[in-house]
Scaffold this motif. Structure first.
Motif, short mmCIF file in Angstrom:
data_model
loop_
_atom_site.label_atom_id
_atom_site.label_comp_id
_atom_site.label_asym_id
_atom_site.label_seq_id
_atom_site.Cartn_x
_atom_site.Cartn_y
_atom_site.Cartn_z
N SER A 119 -9.12 -3.46 3.70
CA SER A 119 -9.26 -2.61 2.53
C SER A 119 -8.44 -3.14 1.37
N LEU A 120 -7.29 -3.72 1.68
CA LEU A 120 -6.46 -4.27 0.61
C LEU A 120 -6.99 -5.60 0.11
N ARG A 152 -6.53 -8.69 -6.96
CA ARG A 152 -6.95 -8.98 -8.33
C ARG A 152 -7.94 -10.14 -8.34
N LEU A 205 0.82 -1.20 0.00
CA LEU A 205 0.00 0.00 0.00
C LEU A 205 0.86 1.26 0.00
N HIS A 231 2.36 1.62 -3.41
CA HIS A 231 1.34 2.03 -4.38
C HIS A 231 0.99 3.51 -4.21
N HIS A 273 1.47 6.41 -6.91
CA HIS A 273 0.27 7.17 -7.27
C HIS A 273 0.53 8.67 -7.19
N ASP A 309 -10.00 -6.14 -0.45
CA ASP A 309 -10.99 -5.74 -1.45
C ASP A 309 -10.34 -5.33 -2.77
N SER A 310 -9.06 -5.00 -2.74
CA SER A 310 -8.39 -4.55 -3.96
C SER A 310 -7.52 -5.64 -4.60
#
Length: 305
Positions: free
Chosen positions: A267-268, A273, A232, A235, A239, A270-271
Motif C-alpha cells: 500500500s505504501l 512520490r 505510515l 503520517h 493526519h 502505491d503512495s
C-alpha cells in the motif's frame, strides 16, 4: 465448493516440500509463467520467455529430472472398509478375477491422492535472471507490485484424486490387473469405477501435464518494510492531529492510531512520490521469495463471517 480442495492443497504443499497444484487443476503451468492470485484463482498473465522478457539465449532449462524421496501418495480422512479379490463373468466363457476396494471419506474435503513417475522441468539459472526480472516486471514491461513466477513444473506419468463431499461419501473401484494380497489399487492406471456416493470430485489424469509447480513471488525488501511502517505511523499521527484541528465538533483529547493489517509494504509503494520507484531503484524495494503456505491459503478466500 470453493474450499473443497483446501485440505488437499495444504497437505500437498507440506508433504511434497513446497510444490503446489495448479488452481484450477486443469490449468497447465510452465516454467516462466507469471500470474497473480485473484478471488482464489491463479490468473496467468503471460510467460517471460514467450513475451521475450527473457531471451532464449539467456535461460538454462533443465529437463527430465526425477524427484527424489517418497512417491506423491497421501490422503486425509479416508479409510478402506473393504479390499479384496472377487470373480465375475464377462462376455466370453469362464470367470475372471478382479481386485475391488471401497474408499470411505470421513467428511467434506477428505481426499486421497496418488501419482507415479514424477519428473521436473525447471529454470536452472534463476539466480542469473532474478534481478533483471524485478526491473523488467516492475518498471520496463509491466508495473507489477504483486506477481508470481513459476520456476519449476512437475509432472507425473499419471495421477488420481478423489475428494469427498460429505461424511458418508464412498468410492468403489476395481481392476482386473493381477495382484496378490490386500494391496491399495487406488491410482492404478487400469482402475475402473464401480459406483460412487457423494464424491464431489474424482479425476484420473493419464497424460504428463505440468499440473504441479514451485514459484517465486515478488515481495518488498525487509529493510524497506520497517521504513514504510515507521513512515505510515508518523503520517497517520500527523493526519489525526491535523484533522482534530481542522474540523469542529470532534474530541481533541487524544489521537488514536489503529493497528496495521495486511501487507503495509504494497500500500505504501502505491503512495510513493512520482518516479521515486524507477528502474534504477527497483532492486532497493523488491526481492524474490519462495511461494509459501500463506499463498496457498490465499487460494481459498473465506467470504463473510
Amino acid at each position: 465448493m470453493n474450499n473443497l480442495f483446501h485440505k488437499f492443497y495444504r497437505s500437498f504443499y507440506l508433504k511434497t516440500g513446497g510444490y503446489i497444484p495448479a488452481k484450477p487443476l486443469s490449468q497447465p503451468l510452465y516454467p516462466g509463467d507469471f500470474f497473480q492470485i485473484r478471488n482464489g484463482e491463479m490468473v496467468v498473465l503471460g510467460n517471460i520467455f514467450f513475451s521475450h522478457i527473457i531471451g532464449p539465449e539467456d535461460v538454462n532449462i533443465s529437463y527430465d529430472e526425477h524427484l527424489n524421496g517418497a512417491e506423491w501418495k497421501f490422503e486425509d480422512g479416508v479409510s478402506r472398509p473393504y479390499s479384496g479379490r472377487s470373480s465375475g463373468h464377462g462376455a466370453g466363457p469362464g470367470e475372471f478375477e478382479f481386485s475391488k476396494q471401497v474408499l470411505a471419506f470421513a467428511g467434506y474435503g477428505s481426499f486421497v491422492f496418488s501419482s507415479a513417475d514424477r519428473k521436473l522441468v525447471r529454470i536452472a539459472n534463476w539466480s542469473d535472471l532474478q534481478d533483471q526480472l524485478i526491473i523488467k516486471l516492475t518498471q520496463v514491461y509491466y508495473s507489477f507490485r504483486e506477481v508470481f513466477v513459476v520456476t519449476e513444473s512437475a509432472s507425473t506419468a499419471h495421477w488420481s484424486l478423489a475428494v469427498g463431499g460429505s461424511q458418508d461419501a464412498e468410492l468403489e473401484i476395481a481392476t482386473a490387473t493381477e495382484n496378490f494380497g490386500l494391496v491399495d489399487i487406488f491410482g492404478h492406471p487400469d482402475v475402473r469405477t464401480i459406483q460412487s456416493k457423494n464424491v464431489e470430485y474424482y479425476h484420473m489424469e493419464k497424460q504428463r501435464r505440468p499440473a504441479f509447480f514451485r514459484a517465486k513471488k515478488l515481495v518488498v525488501q525487509d529493510e524497506k518494510i520497517g521504513v514504510f511502517i515507521n513512515e505510515l505511523i508518523l503520517h497517520r499521527r500527523k493526519h489525526q492531529e491535523w484533522a482534530l484541528g481542522f474540523y469542529e465538533q470532534f474530541d481533541t483529547d487524544s489521537v488514536y492510531i489503529h493497528a496495521l493489517s495486511g501487507n503495509p509494504g504494497y500500500s505504501l509503494l502505491d503512495s510513493l512520490r512520482a518516479n521515486e520507484l524507477n528502474a534504477n531503484t527497483a532492486l532497493l524495494y523488491f526481492k524474490w521469495a519462495d511461494m509459501n503456505l500463506d499463498d496457498v491459503e490465499a487460494l481459498f478466500p473465506r467470504y463473510g463471517n
